[in-house]
Design a protein around this motif. Structure first.
Motif, short mmCIF file in Angstrom:
data_model
loop_
_atom_site.label_atom_id
_atom_site.label_comp_id
_atom_site.label_asym_id
_atom_site.label_seq_id
_atom_site.Cartn_x
_atom_site.Cartn_y
_atom_site.Cartn_z
N PHE A 1 0.92 -0.79 -0.03
CA PHE A 1 0.48 -0.04 0.46
C PHE A 1 0.51 1.57 0.14
O PHE A 1 0.62 2.19 -0.47
CB PHE A 1 -0.69 -0.14 1.00
N ASN A 2 2.36 1.20 0.52
CA ASN A 2 3.32 2.26 0.53
C ASN A 2 3.29 2.31 -0.85
O ASN A 2 3.41 3.61 -0.95
CB ASN A 2 3.67 1.76 1.80
N GLN A 3 4.04 1.21 -1.74
CA GLN A 3 4.39 1.49 -2.58
C GLN A 3 3.65 2.26 -3.48
O GLN A 3 3.60 2.87 -4.42
CB GLN A 3 5.56 0.20 -2.87
N ILE A 4 2.27 2.17 -3.66
CA ILE A 4 0.68 1.65 -3.98
C ILE A 4 0.92 4.19 -4.33
O ILE A 4 0.70 4.16 -4.90
CB ILE A 4 -0.07 1.66 -3.96
N ALA A 5 1.59 4.20 -3.56
CA ALA A 5 0.58 5.29 -2.93
C ALA A 5 2.26 6.67 -3.82
O ALA A 5 1.45 7.51 -4.55
CB ALA A 5 0.39 5.75 -1.38
N THR A 6 3.51 6.19 -3.31
CA THR A 6 4.67 6.24 -4.69
C THR A 6 4.57 6.21 -5.98
O THR A 6 4.72 7.11 -6.75
CB THR A 6 6.31 5.27 -3.56
N ILE A 7 4.09 4.83 -5.70
CA ILE A 7 3.84 5.07 -8.10
C ILE A 7 2.71 5.66 -7.92
O ILE A 7 2.98 6.65 -9.35
CB ILE A 7 3.71 3.17 -7.63
N MET A 8 1.64 6.50 -7.39
CA MET A 8 0.47 6.52 -7.38
C MET A 8 1.24 8.32 -8.02
O MET A 8 0.47 9.15 -9.14
CB MET A 8 -1.04 6.77 -6.34
N MET A 9 1.93 9.13 -7.29
CA MET A 9 2.32 10.09 -7.37
C MET A 9 2.84 10.46 -8.53
O MET A 9 3.92 10.44 -9.05
CB MET A 9 3.05 10.46 -5.80
N SER A 10 4.06 9.59 -9.06
CA SER A 10 5.27 9.59 -9.46
C SER A 10 5.05 9.17 -10.60
O SER A 10 5.27 9.79 -11.46
CB SER A 10 7.10 9.03 -8.68
N GLY A 11 4.24 7.78 -10.73
CA GLY A 11 3.76 6.72 -12.10
C GLY A 11 2.61 7.58 -13.54
O GLY A 11 2.35 7.65 -13.72
N ILE A 12 2.31 8.20 -12.35
CA ILE A 12 0.40 8.95 -12.65
C ILE A 12 0.79 10.79 -12.70
O ILE A 12 0.71 11.27 -13.54
CB ILE A 12 -0.33 8.75 -11.33
N LEU A 13 1.59 10.91 -11.78
CA LEU A 13 0.92 13.02 -11.71
C LEU A 13 2.24 12.90 -12.09
O LEU A 13 1.82 13.82 -13.31
CB LEU A 13 0.66 13.31 -10.03
N VAL A 14 3.21 13.24 -11.39
CA VAL A 14 4.58 13.49 -11.63
C VAL A 14 4.81 12.66 -13.03
O VAL A 14 5.55 13.74 -13.80
CB VAL A 14 6.13 13.03 -10.75
N ALA A 15 4.89 11.51 -13.93
CA ALA A 15 5.63 11.16 -14.96
C ALA A 15 4.36 10.92 -15.87
O ALA A 15 4.58 11.41 -17.72
CB ALA A 15 5.12 9.62 -14.92
N LEU A 16 2.81 11.07 -16.20
CA LEU A 16 2.03 11.34 -16.54
C LEU A 16 1.64 13.02 -17.07
O LEU A 16 1.77 13.62 -17.60
CB LEU A 16 1.20 10.99 -16.50
N ILE A 17 0.55 13.11 -15.87
CA ILE A 17 0.14 14.74 -15.63
C ILE A 17 1.06 15.99 -16.05
O ILE A 17 1.25 17.04 -16.84
CB ILE A 17 -0.95 15.05 -15.05
N PHE A 18 2.35 15.85 -15.30
CA PHE A 18 3.12 16.94 -15.63
C PHE A 18 3.74 17.05 -16.82
O PHE A 18 4.00 17.81 -17.31
CB PHE A 18 3.94 16.88 -14.52
N PRO A 19 4.21 15.76 -17.34
CA PRO A 19 4.48 16.49 -18.82
C PRO A 19 3.78 16.61 -19.65
O PRO A 19 4.27 17.42 -20.46
CB PRO A 19 5.86 14.95 -18.70
N MET A 20 2.61 16.22 -19.86
CA MET A 20 1.94 16.11 -20.50
C MET A 20 0.97 17.88 -20.20
O MET A 20 0.61 18.48 -21.63
CB MET A 20 0.55 15.10 -20.58
N VAL A 21 0.78 18.24 -19.33
CA VAL A 21 -0.35 19.28 -18.97
C VAL A 21 0.77 20.11 -18.31
O VAL A 21 0.51 21.28 -18.85
CB VAL A 21 -1.40 19.20 -18.08
N ILE A 22 1.27 19.92 -17.31
CA ILE A 22 2.11 21.27 -16.69
C ILE A 22 3.06 21.88 -17.04
O ILE A 22 3.20 22.78 -16.67
CB ILE A 22 2.37 20.35 -15.07
N MET A 23 3.93 21.15 -17.51
CA MET A 23 5.12 20.99 -17.50
C MET A 23 4.91 21.99 -18.72
O MET A 23 5.81 22.94 -19.20
CB MET A 23 6.53 20.61 -18.19
#
Length: 489
Positions: free
Chosen positions: A169-191
């Motif tokens: 569960f702890n790692q899911i939290a890490t993956i969700m943050m780095s794998g979805i928001l940081v790695a997907l949303i950020f480069p596609m929308v934010i950056m």
């Protein structure tokens, strides 16, 4: 310092002797997300802010960004040792690590904002602000959070299955943050939206810092240190600091797992630093909104599969064995990308193979680390959680800083040029072949090597072989029986 912990306001909302659903979801999944999201964003983009927005790459002939992160980590290493010492000697009704989790909530929020609100106009003031804010966040605020957060799973329970679930569960939290928001949303929308606009960077990062505050408080209230609250060790029984260090560095399993973590972190840190640069200059174009997203999607699919697949496999074949086989795939996938760094299709295939191989390490490492901590308690009759975690954190944060300095030195030496706007308003972002080659090695080359080394190293980490028997002996020493546990529930 923590006398107020006796007040009901500060009591954990978890009362059961067994791990509960609310604990998994609120304490180990959603609670850590705020600080983990902020840290994941910083790991990937803070250096980009320094090189592309503040334009510090060439400052002092390229020396500043190469040396200051390394020097800062000397301070970080010292504060981690101090924090580990302090945690091991903290005694409250709420445990020894959780009180520091509570304190970290406002500190992470404030220091996260200060990282980006760097004054303009005077380079000396700018440099001082960067150094102070960087150390305030990493050497103080995030050290307190990370030390206490990482100890939650090992101190939550001795039940290896429940502890493994919490680790997942702890790692899911890490993956969700780095794998979805940081790695997907950020480069596609934010950056693409941020570009090199400093005011926009400050706004976005301030929001992320503020979000971390209530979520970290949630982690505090929905976790419980069952292992600490077992008792059986008075203040007089606390071993000397030197004895704890000796126990750690003379145990082969602890030495192996720390060396393993060091090698993995070096490869992952250089890779994370190279990601944005690789997508901007080697595989795609500057902030094109699609290249990094594609790379991240391919990384996210295996991580999603891993939620359901890794723990059953680890239970059947062993955490060590599954992780070892995974690193062989990890090395193969990285090597494929290294051979064809500009071919999108081949790189995506290589990334998929590599990320499948990285699943076991991502999801079961902390459960394996907890087994080693229990082994040390069985062997020496005392626990070394705080000191061991301080060493773990020294590796985690110091390696990132050292790797940042090395990476920036590589960029400067190869001739990296920060993007700029032409007189016509066009953004110019191009690099030489030497820079591209350096970036390619950072992102895909190094991990092809570390994957092989890690697979070999794990052959010797067979701590799981006797862990059930060792845990039973620990409980017998403390007079903990199944009946006692059931009555506590």
């Amino acid at each position: 310092m923590f006398k107020a912990m006796d007040q009901p306001l500060f009591h954990s909302r978890i009362k059961s002797a067994d791990v509960q659903k609310s604990e998994k979801w609120l304490g180990y999944l959603f609670g850590p997300m705020g600080a983990l999201l902020l840290n994941a964003v910083l790991a990937t983009y803070l250096n980009v802010y320094y090189t592309d927005v503040l334009k510090l790459t060439s400052l002092w002939g390229g020396v500043f960004l190469s040396v200051f992160p390394i020097i800062s980590k000397v301070i970080d290493a010292i504060t981690n040792v101090i924090m580990g010492y302090v945690i091991d000697r903290t005694k409250t009704a709420e445990g020894k690590a959780r009180p520091w989790l509570l304190l970290s909530a406002p500190l992470v929020c404030v220091s996260g904002i200060l990282l980006f609100t760097v004054p303009e106009g005077n380079k000396t003031v700018e440099v001082i602000w960067v150094m102070l804010s960087y150390n305030l966040f990493y050497s103080f605020s995030y050290t307190i959070f990370n030390m206490s957060h990482n100890l939650m799973a090992p101190l939550s329970t001795r039940n290896t299955e429940q502890r493994g679930q919490l680790s997942v569960f702890n790692q899911i939290a890490t993956i969700m943050m780095s794998g979805i928001l940081v790695a997907l949303i950020f480069p596609m929308v934010i950056m693409p939206m941020l570009g090199v606009d400093k005011s926009k960077w400050i706004t976005v990062m301030s929001v992320l810092s503020i979000i971390a505050l209530p979520l970290t408080l949630m982690e505090y209230y929905f976790t419980k240190e069952r292992v600490t609250l077992e008792g059986g060790e008075s203040e007089e029984d606390k071993p000397p600091f030197a004895a704890q260090l000796k126990a750690i560095f003379t145990d082969k399993y602890m030495v192996i797992i720390l060396v393993y973590f060091l090698i993995y972190t070096v490869g992952a840190s250089i890779k994370n630093l190279g990601l944005v640069y690789y997508c901007n200059y080697v595989l795609g174009t500057y902030n094109d909104g699609k290249t990094q997203t594609l790379i991240s999607v391919i990384g996210g699919i295996p991580m999603g599969i891993g939620i359901f697949a890794v723990w059953p496999l680890a239970k059947k074949f062993g955490k060590r064995n599954v992780t070892m086989i995974g690193f062989i795939l990890y090395a193969i996938g990285s090597a494929i990308c290294w051979l064809f760094p500009t071919n999108m299709v081949i790189v995506l295939i290589g990334q998929f193979i590599k990320n499948i191989g990285g699943l076991p390490c991502a999801y079961v490492f902390m459960a394996l680390f907890a087994d080693v901590l229990d082994h040390l308690e069985w062997k020496h009759h005392f626990r070394v959680d705080g000191i061991a975690m301080s060493i773990y954190n020294i590796i985690a944060v110091s390696t990132v800083g050292i790797c940042t300095g090395i990476f920036n030195a590589m960029l400067a030496k190869s001739g990296y040029a920060a993007p700029y706007y032409s007189n016509a308003g066009e953004l110019i972002a191009t690099q030489t072949e030497a820079v591209k080659s350096t970036i390619t090695f950072a992102f895909v080359g190094l991990e092809a090597i570390t994957g092989v080394v890690l697979a070999i190293l794990l052959i010797f980490l067979n701590v799981e072989k006797n862990i059930d028997q060792e845990q039973a002996e620990i409980k017998e020493r403390k007079g903990i029986t199944e009946v006692t546990e059931q009555n506590e529930a």
